[in-house]
Design a protein around this motif. Structure first.
Motif, PDB file in Angstrom:
ATOM      1  N   CYS B  90      -6.879 -10.155  -9.434  1.00 47.36           N
ATOM      2  CA  CYS B  90      -6.439 -10.790  -8.182  1.00 47.36           C
ATOM      3  C   CYS B  90      -6.941  -9.997  -6.974  1.00 47.36           C
ATOM      4  CB  CYS B  90      -4.921 -10.903  -8.112  1.00 47.36           C
ATOM      5  SG  CYS B  90      -4.280 -12.096  -9.243  1.00 47.36           S
ATOM      6  N   ALA B  91      -8.008  -9.230  -7.158  1.00 43.12           N
ATOM      7  CA  ALA B  91      -8.556  -8.369  -6.091  1.00 43.12           C
ATOM      8  C   ALA B  91      -7.493  -7.436  -5.529  1.00 43.12           C
ATOM      9  CB  ALA B  91      -9.209  -9.193  -4.987  1.00 43.12           C
ATOM     10  N   SER B  92      -6.576  -7.017  -6.402  1.00 42.54           N
ATOM     11  CA  SER B  92      -5.484  -6.145  -5.968  1.00 42.54           C
ATOM     12  C   SER B  92      -5.475  -4.855  -6.776  1.00 42.54           C
ATOM     13  CB  SER B  92      -4.143  -6.856  -6.159  1.00 42.54           C
ATOM     14  OG  SER B  92      -3.088  -6.018  -5.743  1.00 42.54           O
ATOM     15  N   ARG B  93      -5.187  -3.754  -6.086  1.00 46.23           N
ATOM     16  CA  ARG B  93      -5.055  -2.467  -6.783  1.00 46.23           C
ATOM     17  C   ARG B  93      -3.905  -2.509  -7.788  1.00 46.23           C
ATOM     18  NH1 ARG B  93      -9.553   0.530  -6.528  1.00 46.23           N
ATOM     19  NH2 ARG B  93     -10.477   0.210  -4.489  1.00 46.23           N
ATOM     20  N   ILE B  94      -2.925  -3.369  -7.530  1.00 45.31           N
ATOM     21  CA  ILE B  94      -1.755  -3.399  -8.409  1.00 45.31           C
ATOM     22  C   ILE B  94      -2.120  -3.947  -9.794  1.00 45.31           C
ATOM     23  CG2 ILE B  94      -0.612  -5.660  -8.058  1.00 45.31           C
ATOM     24  CD1 ILE B  94       1.914  -3.878  -7.253  1.00 45.31           C
ATOM     25  N   LEU B  95      -3.187  -4.752  -9.876  1.00 48.51           N
ATOM     26  CA  LEU B  95      -3.628  -5.301 -11.164  1.00 48.51           C
ATOM     27  C   LEU B  95      -5.020  -4.786 -11.550  1.00 48.51           C
ATOM     28  CD1 LEU B  95      -2.404  -9.023 -10.965  1.00 48.51           C
ATOM     29  CD2 LEU B  95      -1.476  -7.200 -12.391  1.00 48.51           C
ATOM     30  N   GLU B  96      -5.387  -3.640 -10.991  1.00 46.46           N
ATOM     31  CA  GLU B  96      -6.747  -3.124 -11.181  1.00 46.46           C
ATOM     32  C   GLU B  96      -7.144  -3.028 -12.658  1.00 46.46           C
ATOM     33  OE1 GLU B  96      -7.297   0.470  -9.031  1.00 46.46           O
ATOM     34  OE2 GLU B  96      -9.474   0.500  -9.365  1.00 46.46           O
ATOM     35  N   SER B 135      -9.858  -8.279   0.196  1.00 48.41           N
ATOM     36  CA  SER B 135      -9.935  -7.814  -1.196  1.00 48.41           C
ATOM     37  C   SER B 135      -9.572  -6.342  -1.258  1.00 48.41           C
ATOM     38  CB  SER B 135     -11.366  -8.020  -1.718  1.00 48.41           C
ATOM     39  OG  SER B 135     -11.545  -7.311  -2.929  1.00 48.41           O
ATOM     40  N   GLY B 136      -8.863  -5.951  -2.323  1.00 48.16           N
ATOM     41  CA  GLY B 136      -8.523  -4.540  -2.505  1.00 48.16           C
ATOM     42  C   GLY B 136      -9.716  -3.699  -2.930  1.00 48.16           C
ATOM     43  N   PHE B 137     -10.850  -4.337  -3.234  1.00 50.89           N
ATOM     44  CA  PHE B 137     -11.997  -3.592  -3.758  1.00 50.89           C
ATOM     45  C   PHE B 137     -13.188  -3.532  -2.805  1.00 50.89           C
ATOM     46  CE2 PHE B 137      -9.762  -5.378  -7.530  1.00 50.89           C
ATOM     47  CZ  PHE B 137      -9.147  -4.189  -7.888  1.00 50.89           C
ATOM     48  N   HIS B 138     -13.676  -4.697  -2.383  1.00 52.01           N
ATOM     49  CA  HIS B 138     -14.826  -4.701  -1.464  1.00 52.01           C
ATOM     50  C   HIS B 138     -14.889  -6.061  -0.785  1.00 52.01           C
ATOM     51  CE1 HIS B 138     -17.019  -7.179  -4.428  1.00 52.01           C
ATOM     52  NE2 HIS B 138     -16.573  -6.342  -5.339  1.00 52.01           N
ATOM     53  N   ILE B 139     -15.642  -6.145   0.304  1.00 50.54           N
ATOM     54  CA  ILE B 139     -15.777  -7.444   0.963  1.00 50.54           C
ATOM     55  C   ILE B 139     -16.900  -8.227   0.280  1.00 50.54           C
ATOM     56  CG2 ILE B 139     -14.927  -6.662   3.211  1.00 50.54           C
ATOM     57  CD1 ILE B 139     -17.909  -6.683   4.122  1.00 50.54           C
ATOM     58  N   ARG B 332       6.477  -4.360 -16.329  1.00 48.19           N
ATOM     59  CA  ARG B 332       5.878  -5.042 -17.480  1.00 48.19           C
ATOM     60  C   ARG B 332       4.352  -4.997 -17.527  1.00 48.19           C
ATOM     61  NH1 ARG B 332       8.457 -10.426 -16.312  1.00 48.19           N
ATOM     62  NH2 ARG B 332       8.260  -9.497 -14.265  1.00 48.19           N
ATOM     63  N   TYR B 333       3.729  -4.913 -16.363  1.00 51.14           N
ATOM     64  CA  TYR B 333       2.251  -4.848 -16.332  1.00 51.14           C
ATOM     65  C   TYR B 333       1.832  -4.283 -14.990  1.00 51.14           C
ATOM     66  CZ  TYR B 333       3.955  -9.437 -14.852  1.00 51.14           C
ATOM     67  OH  TYR B 333       4.721 -10.446 -14.327  1.00 51.14           O
ATOM     68  N   GLY B 334       0.557  -3.930 -14.907  1.00 46.80           N
ATOM     69  CA  GLY B 334       0.013  -3.458 -13.630  1.00 46.80           C
ATOM     70  C   GLY B 334       0.377  -2.019 -13.337  1.00 46.80           C
ATOM     71  N   LEU B 335       0.137  -1.668 -12.079  1.00 47.39           N
ATOM     72  CA  LEU B 335       0.346  -0.300 -11.619  1.00 47.39           C
ATOM     73  C   LEU B 335       1.818   0.108 -11.696  1.00 47.39           C
ATOM     74  CD1 LEU B 335      -1.193   1.980  -9.836  1.00 47.39           C
ATOM     75  CD2 LEU B 335      -0.108   0.832  -7.903  1.00 47.39           C
ATOM     76  N   SER B 352       4.058  -0.589  -2.714  1.00 47.96           N
ATOM     77  CA  SER B 352       3.403  -0.130  -1.500  1.00 47.96           C
ATOM     78  C   SER B 352       2.052   0.504  -1.795  1.00 47.96           C
ATOM     79  CB  SER B 352       4.304   0.842  -0.748  1.00 47.96           C
ATOM     80  OG  SER B 352       5.502   0.161  -0.448  1.00 47.96           O
ATOM     81  N   ARG B 353       1.915   1.131  -2.942  1.00 43.88           N
ATOM     82  CA  ARG B 353       0.602   1.665  -3.325  1.00 43.88           C
ATOM     83  C   ARG B 353      -0.326   0.550  -3.773  1.00 43.88           C
ATOM     84  NH1 ARG B 353       1.093   5.959  -7.867  1.00 43.88           N
ATOM     85  NH2 ARG B 353      -0.956   5.122  -8.337  1.00 43.88           N
ATOM     86  N   GLY B 354       0.250  -0.470  -4.410  1.00 43.42           N
ATOM     87  CA  GLY B 354      -0.582  -1.498  -5.046  1.00 43.42           C
ATOM     88  C   GLY B 354      -1.000  -2.638  -4.134  1.00 43.42           C
ATOM     89  N   PHE B 355      -0.151  -3.034  -3.186  1.00 42.09           N
ATOM     90  CA  PHE B 355      -0.453  -4.188  -2.324  1.00 42.09           C
ATOM     91  C   PHE B 355      -1.143  -3.751  -1.039  1.00 42.09           C
ATOM     92  CE2 PHE B 355       3.587  -6.379  -4.101  1.00 42.09           C
ATOM     93  CZ  PHE B 355       2.863  -7.049  -5.069  1.00 42.09           C
ATOM     94  N   GLY B 356      -2.130  -4.521  -0.609  1.00 42.73           N
ATOM     95  CA  GLY B 356      -2.807  -4.278   0.667  1.00 42.73           C
ATOM     96  C   GLY B 356      -1.981  -4.784   1.837  1.00 42.73           C
ATOM     97  N   ALA B 357      -2.485  -4.562   3.056  1.00 47.12           N
ATOM     98  CA  ALA B 357      -1.724  -4.857   4.272  1.00 47.12           C
ATOM     99  C   ALA B 357      -1.372  -6.344   4.407  1.00 47.12           C
ATOM    100  CB  ALA B 357      -2.499  -4.383   5.501  1.00 47.12           C
TER     101      ALA B 357
END
Lengths: 95, 490
Positions: B90-96, B135-139, B332-335, B352-357
């Protein structure tokens, strides 16, 4: 509606978020502007309008209550960040 | 023949005639991704070994003379559709590092039809955005001009189709997230009727608005993909148990009867929207004239709630998001943040660590709108406005078969232009989000280039389950304008 930094922190707590200190001020300003815009809903004449909570054209959806094979704990817990045997573990919640 | 340029229909013909193999087609795309995607950033995850393996299997079936609608065709998937064994972030650090244990229903349907999954595409985190800058990774950059955004949230899928880094793709559309990037990247995108396509295995953002749909190089390919992904699924209780027609018949219908007898409504409120770009206005007028030339009768209609639609949407979508995203709590899953002293602190630090602004901003807005004392003023009112929007469309469709409008008020804006101004970004969804509110289908079809050589699309909307009308009119426009073979210079 204008919201303060304190409001942001309180709502964040309700959502179990901890907004980074450097963002609180920015969020208060941005969310206030978003809410100010949303406030225009107060001008909408909604007299006689029904509620629409979803876009589905169906009402109740039923299915047979049948037993299906479970994928089992190894599949279910495959992505668990931490587990103990067949259980998820979390920080201690009772003293 | 450049294999990467082929549409689904052309690739299928080539594969069936054994002009080339699925492995050759997949390799051509993988080489192109390797060479060009560092400049575009369309993909998050590529699994070359899995793609080549599926292509090899497809080639075996093709050699035996077996046929399936997408046998050996490489398809890219927006990275919020669960793929068994392939990361779904999902382009999220929380599900990296999240690797699903099952396929989304649409993914199973694609695989059953013989498709090769070539990769997972970039997006705004959890589909929240209109530019793929969140995106939590790149544009992702627009293949037509790398200084501009590709649109969003399905920006990776639209850019991949436009840059010919896949044969076709799937995206999702909650307020315009298929149609707007399709418009900005010069490709075709369809948001089907709510309920037409199963959402089982799609990571939810706003469940009453989300819908999966195709992003393709031409209208025919969208019809082919719809034929594969539509249908009732008991695993999604909002999935509609209605007959699925052969969508390609709508194109044959155009070839036989043109667009004679079709009536198109133009909402007067849409054309008085502030900030409508002159090039968008000009190309809209040109598309309208083209449709008229094909026999469409134009009439003015009214969608009186247009002025309130964005406000109502930005209450409903964040409210649903604040509830849906509560599940990412590190259990259950993710970060998971493992340094927390207690459970509540673990939830807070993990999110807060996993979700972007942008995700945090929408969760807070949604939580506020649903909180005690504000619920009636915000969520309650918004759902009533939503019912009025639905009724406006219902009335309009008593007089016309389709409604036409621009897709977005401007061509793709510059990277960074709106990123610190969420409200301005939200207002760019004005033409698209009403169809999500009402559950209606919509298509974006390329209708030309701006003076700065950025693509602009036409939106066509229809009543529930009338995708054939969109396809027929969209195909008519495409065949007459002849833009389907125009590619960005790369």
């Amino acid at each position: 509606m204008k919201i303060t930094q304190k409001d942001v922190e309180y709502i964040a707590h309700l959502a179990r978020l901890e907004v980074d200190e450097s963002l609180v001020d920015k969020f208060a300003d941005q969310i206030s502007r978003i809410l100010q815009y949303i406030d225009k809903l107060k001008d909408a004449d909604i007299s006689g309008a029904g509620l629409m909570a979803g876009a589905s054209l169906q009402n109740n959806v039923f299915r047979e209550d049948t037993v299906k094979v479970s994928p089992g704990p190894d599949v279910t817990l495959a992505n668990a960040p931490e587990r103990h045997e067949d259980f998820y573990t979390v920080p201690r919640v009772v003293g | 023949m450049n294999l990467h340029e082929l549409t689904i229909q052309q690739a299928r013909a080539g594969l069936e005639q054994r002009d080339f193999s699925s492995v050759e087609l997949v390799n051509a795309l993988l080489e192109r991704i390797e060479k060009l995607d560092r400049n575009i950033g369309a993909y998050i995850t590529i699994d070359p070994d899995a793609a080549i393996y599926s292509a090899t299997e497809a080639d075996k079936f093709l050699a035996k003379g077996e046929r399936a609608p997408l046998l050996g065709i490489p398809i890219a998937l927006k990275d919020l559709l669960c793929t068994k064994g392939i990361k779904t972030t999902c382009a999220s650090r929380i599900l990296e590092n999240f690797v699903p244990e099952y396929d989304a229903t649409v993914v199973s349907m694609l695989k059953k039809a013989g498709a090769v999954i070539i990769g997972k595409t970039n997006m705004d985190e959890f589909a929240m955005g209109s530019s793929t800058e969140n995106s939590g990774f790149h544009i992702t950059r627009n293949p037509w001009n790398p200084e501009h955004v590709p649109g969003g949230s399905s920006g990776g899928s639209a850019a991949a189709v436009s840059a010919r880094l896949c044969t076709a793709a799937l995206g999702t559309d909650t307020g315009g997230s298929i149609r707007q990037p399709a418009s900005h990247c010069g490709v075709v995108g369809i948001k089907p009727t709510y309920g037409r396509v199963s959402r089982y295995g799609l990571v939810s953002y706003a469940s009453s608005l989300d819908q999966i749909g195709p992003i393709t190089r031409d209208v025919m390919d969208s019809a082919i993909l719809l034929n594969v992904i539509c249908g009732h699924d008991p695993s999604d209780s909002t999935s509609a148990d209605v007959t699925v027609p052969d969508f390609t018949c709508a194109l044959t219908e155009f070839e036989t009867n043109g667009l004679k007898g079709m009536k198109a409504g133009i909402p007067k409120e849409f054309l008085s929207v502030k900030g409508l770009d002159p090039d968008v206005e000009k190309l809209f007028a040109h598309a309208k004239k083209t449709l008229e030339g094909l026999g469409v009768e134009m009439l003015e209609i009214s969608l009186p709630q247009t002025d309130y639609a964005v406000a109502a949407y930005y209450v409903i979508a964040p409210s649903e998001a604040s509830s849906n995203l509560a599940r990412f709590d590190g259990v259950r899953y993710g970060l998971r943040d493992s340094n927390a002293k207690d459970l509540v602190e673990m939830y807070k630090k993990t999110k807060s660590r996993g979700f972007g602004a942008e995700v945090q901003r929408r969760i807070i807005t949604g939580t506020y709108a649903l909180s005690a004392g504000y619920y009636d003023a915000y969520y309650g009112r918004a759902t009533r406005v939503r019912a009025m929007i639905r009724d406006d469309f219902k009335k309009a469709f008593e007089k016309c078969d389709i409604i036409i409008s621009p897709v977005a008020p401007t061509p793709a804006f510059k990277i960074g232009e709106n990123i610190d101004d969420p409200l301005t970004m939200y207002l760019t969804d004005i033409f698209t989000l009403s169809t999500n509110m009402a559950g209606l289908p919509g298509i974006s079809v390329p209708c030309g280039l701006s003076r700065t050589r950025l693509p602009i699309g036409l939106q066509i909307m229809a009543t529930h389950f009338n995708e054939p009308a969109l396809l027929r009119a969209g195909y008519g426009l495409e065949q007459t304008l002849g833009l389907q073979d125009k590619f960005p210079d790369m």
